[in-house]
Design an enzyme around this catalytic site. Structure first.
Site, PDB file in Angstrom:
ATOM      1  N   VAL A  12     155.256  56.242 -28.025  1.00 31.69           N
ATOM      2  CA  VAL A  12     156.563  56.013 -29.139  1.00 31.69           C
ATOM      3  C   VAL A  12     157.650  56.320 -28.649  1.00 31.69           C
ATOM      4  O   VAL A  12     158.760  56.215 -28.639  1.00 31.69           O
ATOM      5  CB  VAL A  12     156.712  56.142 -30.365  1.00 31.69           C
ATOM      6  CG1 VAL A  12     157.205  55.624 -31.836  1.00 31.69           C
ATOM      7  CG2 VAL A  12     154.843  55.331 -30.432  1.00 31.69           C
ATOM      8  N   TYR A 132     142.624  62.196 -40.081  1.00 30.97           N
ATOM      9  CA  TYR A 132     144.054  61.973 -39.606  1.00 30.97           C
ATOM     10  C   TYR A 132     144.579  60.774 -40.657  1.00 30.97           C
ATOM     11  O   TYR A 132     145.673  61.706 -41.246  1.00 30.97           O
ATOM     12  CB  TYR A 132     143.678  60.817 -38.454  1.00 30.97           C
ATOM     13  CG  TYR A 132     145.161  59.965 -38.444  1.00 30.97           C
ATOM     14  CD1 TYR A 132     146.411  60.275 -37.926  1.00 30.97           C
ATOM     15  CD2 TYR A 132     145.081  58.706 -38.551  1.00 30.97           C
ATOM     16  CE1 TYR A 132     147.499  60.169 -37.291  1.00 30.97           C
ATOM     17  CE2 TYR A 132     146.370  58.362 -38.668  1.00 30.97           C
ATOM     18  CZ  TYR A 132     147.322  58.332 -37.416  1.00 30.97           C
ATOM     19  OH  TYR A 132     148.602  58.244 -36.939  1.00 30.97           O
ATOM     20  N   GLY A 182     136.403  40.828 -18.851  1.00 28.06           N
ATOM     21  CA  GLY A 182     135.062  40.308 -19.017  1.00 28.06           C
ATOM     22  C   GLY A 182     133.919  40.253 -19.371  1.00 28.06           C
ATOM     23  O   GLY A 182     133.115  39.610 -19.003  1.00 28.06           O
ATOM     24  N   TYR A 198     154.437  45.984 -32.278  1.00 25.41           N
ATOM     25  CA  TYR A 198     154.604  45.549 -30.985  1.00 25.41           C
ATOM     26  C   TYR A 198     155.619  47.215 -30.129  1.00 25.41           C
ATOM     27  O   TYR A 198     156.478  47.577 -31.394  1.00 25.41           O
ATOM     28  CB  TYR A 198     155.203  44.683 -30.416  1.00 25.41           C
ATOM     29  CG  TYR A 198     155.574  45.113 -29.026  1.00 25.41           C
ATOM     30  CD1 TYR A 198     154.871  45.566 -27.879  1.00 25.41           C
ATOM     31  CD2 TYR A 198     157.005  44.017 -28.549  1.00 25.41           C
ATOM     32  CE1 TYR A 198     155.876  44.897 -26.294  1.00 25.41           C
ATOM     33  CE2 TYR A 198     157.058  44.469 -27.306  1.00 25.41           C
ATOM     34  CZ  TYR A 198     156.834  45.328 -26.010  1.00 25.41           C
ATOM     35  OH  TYR A 198     157.413  44.901 -25.390  1.00 25.41           O
TER      36      TYR A 198
END
Length: 319
Positions: A12, A132, A182, A198
């Site tokens: 970030v 946390y 998959g 996002y």
């Protein structure tokens, strides 16, 4: 304006520095115990546990963005969460006061609410389920107490949900990698909703906090909408990558039994495993949070959720 980002060498922080660099009137400093791979020229090696070093590094800064945290779900010993996340907050505030800095943006977490809550907003009571979340809530309480005697300060607390994006190697990446391969096993029915953010949007929101929210004590959840279920993530991943992704479903109780088995194996071997009971529980939990306050603050996310997912999937798995 000089902005000091504490803990800006990670995922970030690197994206935030890139975003802030678009504004030529901003002077940037990254303070981190790790060198920044992308911005070494802006980085000073430092640690939130070293208050004297922090005090020296923050000279001349106008705003502090505190990103530094212990955030993995397998940190040992667990006291590190409180050393870094709570004592690190105290050290940061005292170093700021010594330098006459009165503005801080702190990235907390929606983990303070706990799991399987009913779409909590910022007024929802804290009920963290792990160290946390507990340490992040304690850090917020340190800020609240500080503000009672420092009412002229500007304190902005941002509680993001899980953040994903290009270059991320966290839980969302691991989940999407399994789906894209998959060979994905769905634990439970896949109908549990997962709030996500996002990275391109969360760093834009942090910049908005720096530039536009300059007074008072403000708290915001940050979540991009809509909330996807795990089934939605499988569908969108297949659609974006052009794959037919078969999904094997296994009951929740079997998944938890497997998680406990890996916990035991980790204890015996003293090695960290990619699967644990905590991660199974988090995977199957509803983690849906309200972001009405952030989205009505005047901020507009630059990316839609599906576009953010498309960007990450194409970058990581589209080759």
């Amino acid at each position: 304006m000089k902005i000091a980002i504490i803990g800006g060498s990670g995922f970030v922080g690197t994206q935030l520095i890139q975003k802030l660099s678009e504004s030529p009137n901003l002077s940037l400093l990254n303070i981190d115990k790790q060198q920044s791979a992308k911005f070494p020229e802006l980085t000073q090696i430092g640690n939130v546990l070293d208050k004297d070093g922090l005090t020296s590094s923050l000279k001349g800064a106008d705003v502090v963005v505190l990103l530094a945290a212990e955030h993995r779900d397998d940190v040992t010993p667990t006291t590190l969460y409180y050393d870094v996340n709570v004592q690190g907050m105290r050290n940061t505030l005292e170093a700021m006061e010594a330098n006459g800095i009165h503005r801080i943006i702190f990235t907390s977490s929606v983990a303070i609410y706990g799991l399987d809550k009913d779409n909590p907003d910022e007024s929802f009571p804290a009920d963290p389920f792990n160290h946390y979340g507990k340490s992040k809530w304690e850090a917020e309480q340190v800020l609240q107490t500080w503000y009672t005697t420092h009412g002229d300060w500007n304190i902005n607390v941002v509680r993001p949900t899980v953040i994903f994006g290009e270059g991320n190697r966290g839980n969302v990446f691991n989940l999407l990698a399994q789906i894209a391969s998959g060979k994905f096993m769905m634990i439970g029915n896949g109908k549990n909703e997962k709030s996500m953010s996002y990275v391109g949007n969360i760093v834009a929101f942090l910049k908005y906090m720096i530039m536009d929210k300059t007074t008072g004590y403000n708290v915001y959840n940050y979540v991009d909408k809509p909330d996807f279920t795990t089934n939605d993530l499988v569908y969108h991943t297949g659609k974006i990558l052009g794959k037919n992704i078969p999904t094997t479903h296994i009951p929740y109780f079997l998944g938890m039994l497997g998680g406990y088995g890996f916990d035991l194996l980790s204890f015996i071997t003293r090695k960290k495993m990619t699967i644990s009971s905590v991660r199974v529980k988090k995977f199957c939990a509803v983690t849906k949070y309200d972001s009405t306050k952030a989205m009505s603050s005047g901020f507009f996310p630059p990316f839609a959720m599906e576009e953010g997912l498309r960007r990450m999937l194409k970058a990581e798995f589209g080759k």
